[in-house]
Every structure is written in C-alpha cells, then in structure tokens.
Design an enzyme around this catalytic site. Structure first.
Site, PDB file in Angstrom:
ATOM      1  N   GLY A 116      29.915   0.324 -30.997  1.00 20.71           N
ATOM      2  CA  GLY A 116      30.589   0.462 -30.901  1.00 20.71           C
ATOM      3  C   GLY A 116      31.055   1.640 -29.826  1.00 20.71           C
ATOM      4  O   GLY A 116      29.927   1.697 -29.268  1.00 20.71           O
ATOM      5  N   ARG A 137      24.939  11.349 -25.818  1.00 20.69           N
ATOM      6  CA  ARG A 137      25.159  10.504 -27.192  1.00 20.69           C
ATOM      7  C   ARG A 137      26.602  11.289 -27.003  1.00 20.69           C
ATOM      8  O   ARG A 137      26.222  12.781 -27.721  1.00 20.69           O
ATOM      9  CB  ARG A 137      24.240  10.497 -27.710  1.00 20.69           C
ATOM     10  CG  ARG A 137      23.886   9.179 -27.824  1.00 20.69           C
ATOM     11  CD  ARG A 137      22.223   9.387 -28.582  1.00 20.69           C
ATOM     12  NE  ARG A 137      21.807  10.715 -28.158  1.00 20.69           N
ATOM     13  CZ  ARG A 137      20.953  11.111 -29.802  1.00 20.69           C
ATOM     14  NH1 ARG A 137      20.199   9.779 -30.664  1.00 20.69           N
ATOM     15  NH2 ARG A 137      20.233  12.264 -29.641  1.00 20.69           N
ATOM     16  N   LYS A 188      21.051   5.029 -15.350  1.00 18.83           N
ATOM     17  CA  LYS A 188      22.220   4.940 -15.975  1.00 18.83           C
ATOM     18  C   LYS A 188      22.679   3.199 -16.787  1.00 18.83           C
ATOM     19  O   LYS A 188      22.827   2.559 -18.535  1.00 18.83           O
ATOM     20  CB  LYS A 188      23.928   5.042 -15.577  1.00 18.83           C
ATOM     21  CG  LYS A 188      24.396   5.434 -17.073  1.00 18.83           C
ATOM     22  CD  LYS A 188      24.277   6.416 -18.229  1.00 18.83           C
ATOM     23  CE  LYS A 188      25.220   5.964 -18.976  1.00 18.83           C
ATOM     24  NZ  LYS A 188      25.253   7.380 -19.735  1.00 18.83           N
ATOM     25  N   PHE A 196      22.651  11.090 -19.873  1.00 18.47           N
ATOM     26  CA  PHE A 196      22.050  10.552 -20.769  1.00 18.47           C
ATOM     27  C   PHE A 196      23.000  10.671 -22.237  1.00 18.47           C
ATOM     28  O   PHE A 196      21.970  10.349 -23.578  1.00 18.47           O
ATOM     29  CB  PHE A 196      21.108   9.975 -20.875  1.00 18.47           C
ATOM     30  CG  PHE A 196      21.184   9.756 -19.545  1.00 18.47           C
ATOM     31  CD1 PHE A 196      20.690   8.155 -19.197  1.00 18.47           C
ATOM     32  CD2 PHE A 196      19.824  10.116 -18.964  1.00 18.47           C
ATOM     33  CE1 PHE A 196      20.301   7.852 -17.997  1.00 18.47           C
ATOM     34  CE2 PHE A 196      20.133   9.737 -17.155  1.00 18.47           C
ATOM     35  CZ  PHE A 196      19.935   8.352 -17.080  1.00 18.47           C
ATOM     36  N   ALA A 205      19.488  -2.655 -37.538  1.00 17.20           N
ATOM     37  CA  ALA A 205      20.547  -3.447 -37.646  1.00 17.20           C
ATOM     38  C   ALA A 205      21.840  -3.120 -38.462  1.00 17.20           C
ATOM     39  O   ALA A 205      21.871  -1.792 -39.855  1.00 17.20           O
ATOM     40  CB  ALA A 205      19.940  -4.683 -38.737  1.00 17.20           C
ATOM     41  N   CYS A 236      30.890   3.253 -24.587  1.00 17.98           N
ATOM     42  CA  CYS A 236      29.834   2.881 -23.747  1.00 17.98           C
ATOM     43  C   CYS A 236      29.631   1.492 -23.744  1.00 17.98           C
ATOM     44  O   CYS A 236      29.364   0.799 -22.730  1.00 17.98           O
ATOM     45  CB  CYS A 236      28.838   4.040 -23.873  1.00 17.98           C
ATOM     46  SG  CYS A 236      29.745   5.429 -23.624  1.00 17.98           S
TER      47      CYS A 236
END
Ligand code: UGA
Length: 435
Positions: free
Chosen positions: A257, A154, A204, A152, A252, A260
């Site tokens: 993008g 980033r 996932k 998980f 927001a 993933c």
C-alpha cells in the site's frame, strides 16, 4: 549551499531538514498556510521517526525556514528542489498541475541562474515541460537548468534513507548543473549515477515498479504455497539467498500500500501504454496485489464461517509500521469489505487512529478505534494482523487468548511463530503457510 524546496510534504520536508542538518541553508515554501505555521513551530504534518526532533534542532540553529512566499525562496536559493505532489488522476496518469504551477511561479521570480531540480516522482520527459514552462514565463532572459534527482527514501526510515542512500541519481543536460549537484552531494560516499534527464526520471518509476514486482511475486508464491502445503517464508528466503535475486522485498503478505507503489505502478502502466508498449507485466503485478484482500477474506471466512455479526479486530491501520500514513492502506480496504459483510470492527493502531477516523469514520458499535491493542481485542471473534507494528509483534499471547471471545488470528504479515500460537491455544492462519 543555499537550497530552496517547493512543497513541505513527505519528500520536501525530509529533503529540507536533512540538507539543513548537513550544514546547508534551506528555505522551504509550502502553499498551505496552516502547515507553514506548524512547521515554524517545529511540528511536521505527519509522523516520521526522528523528524520532529531534527526539525526543531534545525529551526533553533536557524538553518531552515518556512514560508508561503515563492519569490523570496527563488531569490534566496542556488538550487531549487520541486517536491510537490503528483497524485493520480482517474485514469492513473499522474496529475502534474502542481509541478507546472511551481515551474511557472519560479519563472516569474527568476532573476539569476538557478538549477531547478525535480525530486517528485514524475513521468519520463516531464523535465521538457518544466523547462518549457519556465522559458515561456520568464520576464527577461535568464539562464537556468532543469535537472532530475529522484528520491528513494521510505516512510518510516526517511531520514536514514535520505542521509545513507544506496545511490544518488543525477540527471542533467549541462556541465554547470552537474557540477553544482555534485558539489551538493560531495560528502555522500555512495555511487553517483550521472546521466541524462530522461534516464534519471525513468529510474524512479522503474525502481518502484521492480520492488512492487518482487512483492507481487512473493504473494503469487504464497498463493501456490497455501494450496500445496509449501512454506512461503522458506521459499522466499531460499530464492533470495541467490545474490542475483536478493532477500529484500520478498515478504509475502496482505499486499503493498502507501502513497507510492500503488500510484507509481498505475502511472508507469499508463506512461508505457501511451508510448504504445504492452505493459501487461505490471498490470499483473497490480492484479496480484488487488486480490490479496479477497484471499485474506476467504481465509477469515474459512475460520469464522459467517462474517455477519462477528466482532473483528484489525491490528494495524497504517500502510506500514512507523508511520501514520493510511494512504492505500490494506487495513482500510479490508475494513470496508468486512463492514459490507456486516462485521463489527475494532481497529487498533499506535499512530494512525486520527488519520483513519477522517477516512473511515468511527461509528460505534459498528466501527470503533483503539490505541490499546488489548482493549481492541476484548471479546473479538477474530483478529487480523495487517501492519507489523512492534506493539503487535510483542502482544502477550496468553492474554490475547484470555480476552478474545474466540481465539482466532489471521496474519497478513506473518509476525508470529505458529508453534507459539498453537501452544497459547490460538487458532492461527498465516500467509503462504498451510497450518
Ligand atoms: C517506497 C520505496 O521503497 C522507496 O524507495 C520510494 O522512495 C518510495 O516508495 C517513494 O516512491 O517515495 P514506501 O512506500 O515508503 O517506499 O514504503 P516501502 O517500505 O517500500 O513499502 C511499501 C509497501 O510494500 C508497504 O505496504 C509494505 O508493507 C509493502 N511490502 C514491502 C511488502 O508487502 N513486502 C515487502 O517485502 C516489502
């Protein structure tokens, strides 16, 4: 423990380096020789904060090695993590041929029991195919287990995320595999979810889809806010304070993008549809994200009148800060559209310029790249904030006003205080805030 990793990309390299930093002995196989050569010198194929330093340290300590030889890796490792790419096919379904290839090659060299773990993001039931591929390609009967342990992390905070996860998901079908993976993760204090393999695989795609859904929900709210005069920052903050909702991933902006979310949403839609399930909820998540660029461009037109012949600065190219990754980056979608309308583009990014040039070639005076934001802003008719790099947030606004031809900023990440911009004499168009 002795750990093998197939694939030296984002997940594979981070997994390998992090496990070695925890004292394990790691063997990473990567089929691109050039990459292996660089990795042996301690140079990762992408930018990720802290990774190069840790990689070099682990190489010095002899805790990690790189090779193209899958046989040696299979013989060396007790646990083998499959971390190869699963890029989308034309129809959105992931291309699993690299997973199949890895499983087949591991099988050809399997002599003793091993746990083979999927870490790449794969459709539910992929483990069935891995297990079958290995079984069919074994030279002689050998015991093995297939497990699922989704990652998980980033980009931009990969090491921290890997070493401090919110939870660890372990999908297994035998006690033996379960005990080995629990031993591997014994020093991690977070909750550990031990489950069947299909559930682990599903977790996932479900996690990424849910996070993308939160972002699209915030973006939908921003559309309503822009038409009504409400403030999306205030609205999302307030709804997020309800602990059942949570404030994270409600920012927001110009849309999500990266390698993933866009890919995983499309894959999950396809997976569901193949099972005969109506996936319109996630289709709308995707559609809301797609129209972010249209909304951004109409705002830009509202400020500039005509786009043709105008010089527009793009502040930030990578799909998010602290990475040089430009896959599915909103900046490039926006740039292509603005070029079609005849704009002259000056693109700035502190890390991603070289990657971007390969994808969207430099062609002065139409398309120019800069690693200094002030040079990129010189004589611009408008600036578009696309990635919230610290360098962008910290721009000297008085200087920005001085060097732009017309001081207009359209902000797809809401990085500035509207009041300060007004004081600096800059016309400001944030997201989801009527100003
Ligand atoms: C994402 C997930 O967050 C990870 O948990 C997962 O492991 C990873 O995908 C993966 O599947 O490998 P990543 O793509 O690196 O990680 O980046 P995120 O921080 O999730 O950001 C994704 C996109 O969403 C970025 O373009 C970002 O700008 C955008 N975003 C994020 C928003 O527009 N608003 C938000 O509130 C949060």
């Amino acid at each position: 423990m002795k750990i093998g990793v197939v694939g030296g990309g984002y997940v594979g390299l981070t997994t390998g380096v992090c496990f070695s930093s925890l004292g394990h002995d790691v063997f990473v196989v990567e089929k691109v020789e050039e990459k292996v050569k660089k990795l042996k010198e301690g140079i990762p194929p992408f930018y990720e904060p802290g990774l190069e330093e840790l990689l070099k340290k682990m190489l010095m300590e002899g805790k990690i090695r790189f090779s193209t030889n899958i046989k040696e890796m299979t013989e060396f490792s007790e646990i083998i993590f499959i971390c190869v790419g699963t890029p989308p096919k034309e129809d959105g379904y992931p291309d699993l041929s690299q997973i199949e290839e890895a499983a087949r090659e591991i099988a050809l060299h399997l002599r003793d029991y091993r746990v083979i773990v999927e870490k790449s993001t794969v459709p539910v039931r992929t483990s069935y195919w891995i297990e079958r591929t290995i079984r069919l390609n074994l030279h002689r009967p050998v015991e093995f287990d297939v497990a699922s342990n989704p990652e998980f992390l980033r980009e931009g905070s990969a090491i921290k995320d890997f070493l401090n996860p919110d939870r660890i998901v372990i999908g297994v079908s035998s006690e033996r595999a379960k005990n080995i993976l629990l031993e591997l993760y014994k020093d991690f204090q977070c909750p550990k979810i031990i489950t069947d393999i299909s559930s682990a695989e599903l977790i996932k795609h479900a996690s990424n889809s849910f996070l993308a859904m939160k972002i699209s929900f915030a973006n939908l709210l921003s559309e309503i806010c822009e038409k009504t005069g409400a403030n999306v920052e205030v609205v999302t903050h307030a709804i997020g304070l309800d602990r059942r909702i949570g404030t994270d991933f409600l920012k927001a902006g110009i849309g999500y993008g990266g390698s993933c979310f866009p890919k995983d949403i499309k894959a999950f839609i396809k997976i569901g549809e193949e099972l005969g399930i109506d996936m319109s909820l996630l289709k709308d998540v995707h559609n809301i994200n797609e129209r972010r660029i249209d909304i951004f461009i109409s705002k830009l037109k509202g400020a500039l009148w005509n786009i043709k012949g105008k010089t527009i600065t793009i502040l930030g190219i990578s799909f998010k800060p602290d990475t040089d990754d430009i896959r599915e980056a909103p900046s490039l979608k926006l740039s292509r559209r603005l070029r079609e309308e005849g704009a002259y583009l000056k693109l700035y990014d502190p890390k991603a310029v070289e990657n971007a040039k390969r994808e969207f070639p430099e062609n002065p005076p139409e398309v120019e790249y800069f690693s200094d934001p002030y040079l990129a802003l010189q004589n611009a008719d408008a600036a578009c904030v696309v990635t919230e790099w610290e360098e962008v947030k910290k721009l000297d606004l008085k200087e920005v006003k001085r060097i732009m031809r017309t001081p207009i900023i359209v902000d797809g990440r809401n990085v500035y205080n509207p009041q300060l911009l007004r004081e600096a004499g800059i016309e400001y168009y944030p997201t989801g805030i009527k100003f």
